[in-house]
Scaffold this active site. Sequence first.
Site, mmCIF file in Angstrom:
data_model
loop_
_atom_site.group_PDB
_atom_site.id
_atom_site.type_symbol
_atom_site.label_atom_id
_atom_site.label_comp_id
_atom_site.label_asym_id
_atom_site.label_seq_id
_atom_site.Cartn_x
_atom_site.Cartn_y
_atom_site.Cartn_z
ATOM 1 N N GLY A 497 0.794 -1.209 0.000
ATOM 2 C CA GLY A 497 0.000 0.000 0.000
ATOM 3 C C GLY A 497 0.825 1.256 0.000
ATOM 4 O O GLY A 497 0.296 2.365 -0.109
ATOM 5 N N GLN A 498 2.147 1.126 0.125
ATOM 6 C CA GLN A 498 3.013 2.303 0.174
ATOM 7 C C GLN A 498 3.314 2.871 -1.212
ATOM 8 O O GLN A 498 3.900 3.935 -1.330
ATOM 9 C CB GLN A 498 4.321 1.979 0.913
ATOM 10 C CG GLN A 498 5.396 1.252 0.093
ATOM 11 C CD GLN A 498 5.207 -0.248 -0.004
ATOM 12 O OE1 GLN A 498 4.082 -0.714 -0.089
ATOM 13 N NE2 GLN A 498 6.302 -0.985 -0.003
ATOM 14 N N GLY A 499 2.924 2.159 -2.262
ATOM 15 C CA GLY A 499 3.113 2.674 -3.612
ATOM 16 C C GLY A 499 4.425 2.317 -4.253
ATOM 17 O O GLY A 499 4.882 3.009 -5.170
ATOM 18 N N ARG A 539 13.490 1.961 3.544
ATOM 19 C CA ARG A 539 14.686 1.821 2.719
ATOM 20 C C ARG A 539 14.400 1.528 1.257
ATOM 21 O O ARG A 539 15.312 1.570 0.432
ATOM 22 C CB ARG A 539 15.561 0.681 3.277
ATOM 23 C CG ARG A 539 14.855 -0.657 3.289
ATOM 24 C CD ARG A 539 15.725 -1.806 3.763
ATOM 25 N NE ARG A 539 16.740 -2.162 2.816
ATOM 26 C CZ ARG A 539 16.544 -2.863 1.708
ATOM 27 N NH1 ARG A 539 15.317 -3.254 1.376
ATOM 28 N NH2 ARG A 539 17.548 -3.150 0.918
ATOM 29 N N THR A 541 12.779 2.937 -1.371
ATOM 30 C CA THR A 541 13.044 3.929 -2.416
ATOM 31 C C THR A 541 14.537 4.087 -2.647
ATOM 32 O O THR A 541 14.992 4.181 -3.789
ATOM 33 C CB THR A 541 12.416 5.278 -2.031
ATOM 34 O OG1 THR A 541 10.992 5.145 -2.053
ATOM 35 C CG2 THR A 541 12.822 6.369 -3.000
ATOM 36 N N LYS A 731 15.547 10.354 0.080
ATOM 37 C CA LYS A 731 15.744 9.616 1.321
ATOM 38 C C LYS A 731 14.471 8.816 1.591
ATOM 39 O O LYS A 731 13.438 9.046 0.964
ATOM 40 C CB LYS A 731 15.997 10.569 2.501
ATOM 41 C CG LYS A 731 17.200 11.483 2.355
ATOM 42 C CD LYS A 731 17.264 12.477 3.516
ATOM 43 C CE LYS A 731 18.352 13.518 3.286
ATOM 44 N NZ LYS A 731 18.356 14.565 4.338
ATOM 45 N N GLY A 732 14.522 7.912 2.554
ATOM 46 C CA GLY A 732 13.340 7.162 2.922
ATOM 47 C C GLY A 732 12.414 7.997 3.788
ATOM 48 O O GLY A 732 12.837 8.939 4.458
ATOM 49 N N GLY A 734 8.943 6.335 4.913
ATOM 50 C CA GLY A 734 7.734 5.588 5.259
ATOM 51 C C GLY A 734 7.366 5.563 6.721
ATOM 52 O O GLY A 734 6.197 5.425 7.071
ATOM 53 N N GLU A 735 8.345 5.669 7.608
ATOM 54 C CA GLU A 735 8.065 5.525 9.037
ATOM 55 C C GLU A 735 8.026 6.845 9.801
ATOM 56 O O GLU A 735 7.517 6.909 10.914
ATOM 57 C CB GLU A 735 9.115 4.617 9.676
ATOM 58 C CG GLU A 735 9.087 3.190 9.161
ATOM 59 C CD GLU A 735 10.153 2.341 9.818
ATOM 60 O OE1 GLU A 735 9.886 1.763 10.882
ATOM 61 O OE2 GLU A 735 11.265 2.279 9.279
#
Length: 782
Positions: A497-499, A539, A541, A731-732, A734-735
């Site tokens: 779901g993060q794309g 991580r 991307t 950079k990442g 998601g979190e």
Amino acid sequence: MPHGGSPSPVTGYCAVDNGAEILVIAVCTMTSPIGQSIERAGGRERVTGALRYAGDLALPGMLHAKLVRIPCAHARVRGIDAAAARALPGVHLVLSAYDLPKPVARYGPIENDRPIIADGEVKFHGEPVAAVVAETEDAAEAAAEAVRVDYEELPGVFTIADALAPGAPLVQEPSLRPSSAFRETNIYNEWTYAWGDEAVKDAAFVSMQTFRFPMVTHVALEPHVFMAAPDGQGGVTIWSTVQHPFLLQRVVASVLGMPVANVRVIAPDTGGGFGGKGYPKLEPLVALLALKAGRPVRLAMTLADTFFMGRRSSCEVNIRTGFSRDGRLVFNRAEATYLVGAYADITARIVGKAAYLACGPYRIPHVRLVGRAVFSHTVPATAFRGFGAPQYLWALESQMDAAARALGFDRVDIRLRNIPGRGEQLVPGDIPVDGIWKEGLQKAAHAIGWGTPLAPHHGRGIAIGIKSPKPATVSQAIVRLHNDGSASVLAGTTDMGQGARTVFAQLAAHELGLSVERVAVFCGDTAIAPFDSLTASSRSTVFMGNAILDACGKVKERLAAITAEVHGVPASSVEVHDGAVHLAGKALTYRTVIEGFYGPASGDVIAVGEYRQARDQRHALGGTASFWEVIFCAAEIAVDEETGAYTIAKLVTAGDIGKALNPAHVEMQDEGGAMIGLGHTMMEHLELDARGMIINRGVLDYRIPTSMDVPDEVHSLLVENADGPGPFGAKGTGESGVLAVAPAVASAIADATGVVCTELPITPEALWTALQRARGAAGANA
């Protein structure tokens, strides 16, 4: 320079048949897909219900499994009577530890401490003691209820205080960890990081407080589903709602004593993971059931069952922080104790990494932090968005506010005084500060209206979050350029779901000069996609993105080489850019080049790309950070002091993301993380009874934020300076959205009411109680 350089306009071409070969002529200049908010692949299918999740899959001849559990958290299993269950129609198999070779196989992502099924002792509420396999779910359910378990309930440890008390029952047998210095205790391990002078313990102002963070669960809307089937060649295929299929593949192979090549893991797109689907759960058991039954077996959890699958560690942080009179940090001393459950799972990384960033996003000359993991008779703690960082940052950011109040500084200003500049050291021996962090803080402060008048009973707060990705990992990608000029990307990343599929397609399209619609991305199958360490730690991307660019670059090199071979010219005279191959003033289509070398409709140009961070055995975490994931969070709240109820009027996040490859995706990630952060800040917590049983399983009793709880306004801002190691300086991210919500909201509550909260969640009842206590103290001092 980051992979990919700077995105630039792409020249579009159309084909012209010139008899012997197909040439192309430029017809337009297309905008690069990099930096564009392209619609998420599969997004519409998710919201319309068209996407096929693991629970929607059915295999021919599939059997169904159900688990047998007992109603307590810690017990000795004295016997299991499955005769009645085996006699029921449609039942194929009942399996318990009594049916397995001794010692019963154990597994885990780091420690092999979890038995494939409870072996002689139940360690937490929900641990299965037996599994039933039948023709239908109803038959399996009836058989599970028919199994009789003779057990003796034992005393348990369910809190940090319980676990550390003298004479407390041991959760794990010392024989499971014979080399551990803590084997005769409930301490799993301790991680200590320090620099500067540990003797420095005094300053102009010292804040010493204890902060508590609750035990919370993931509540992904898609429950866990596990399926397995013998592959007819001595191996097994597993379908699972798992984020890390390659790690699962290796764990299952080890448990079953098979070569890794004989275990295939298929990970369909998941309906949310948040870390709770990262590491092996019941897949080894289901694989064993399928092999014993000789047919496919499916085990589907209910949403209530998922509360047994994993949770975030609760935590208690005792912290002592010193400041100079001019508001600068002098020292920080802290002990963070995490209650991690019955088995180790991924605890070593959760607690070790949280302790490592004891300085937070600040310049602190003298630091010492001990991270301690404590076993208990509770559901094993596992990865959860933000890993162990939200627990510790809740304490550290609250300390910054305490100093601002005591020393008379603005809460933004005191942070600006302590934020290091780009290139400065953050943690000794690691990468320097890789962003302009003051810019992000000021951006968030401006967006929340910092310093402007507030309405009555309103308050504002601000906080900073930071974490680092897992070090020393690798991502590999395969790119196939087909003869019609379309491309396939094979990546081991799981799309939950993060794309990921969308961003990967954008990268390949840009690099090969194609439209995004002409790129297909395939994920989630260990037999098809190349290796990826994990889909976590923000991580993908950076690591998989760079691997895809590397593969695309090699495809272009190969195109140049085969063109040179066909035309008898040096490869240096051939250029590949803007979706065509350029030779002697002519632009050739990909089809022309590929068919000219391989023949009509026969052959693809294929390349493998890789991005790897080398392991450093001398480093405490096995390697330095590849980037710092930093976010700035600001909140405005409105409080009803008569009831303790409060609402979030406005929430702002500003992420230091380097480069947003797809801005809408980044904003959605930050907003989603922030909503999870509001959960553990305002309402979420697992409740246990005196016997360690979870009493609020399911979303009716376990409150999560709904549309009635979300902020009136949410603003996700991006700080883009192209200073990351990923494609185009990314950079990442998601979190990061979850990291700093709790201290920002608590800061706003203190601003509105004067009440300082040190324990989460801050429910209306908790705030009302604190307000009454404060009023009582004020009256007593009057």
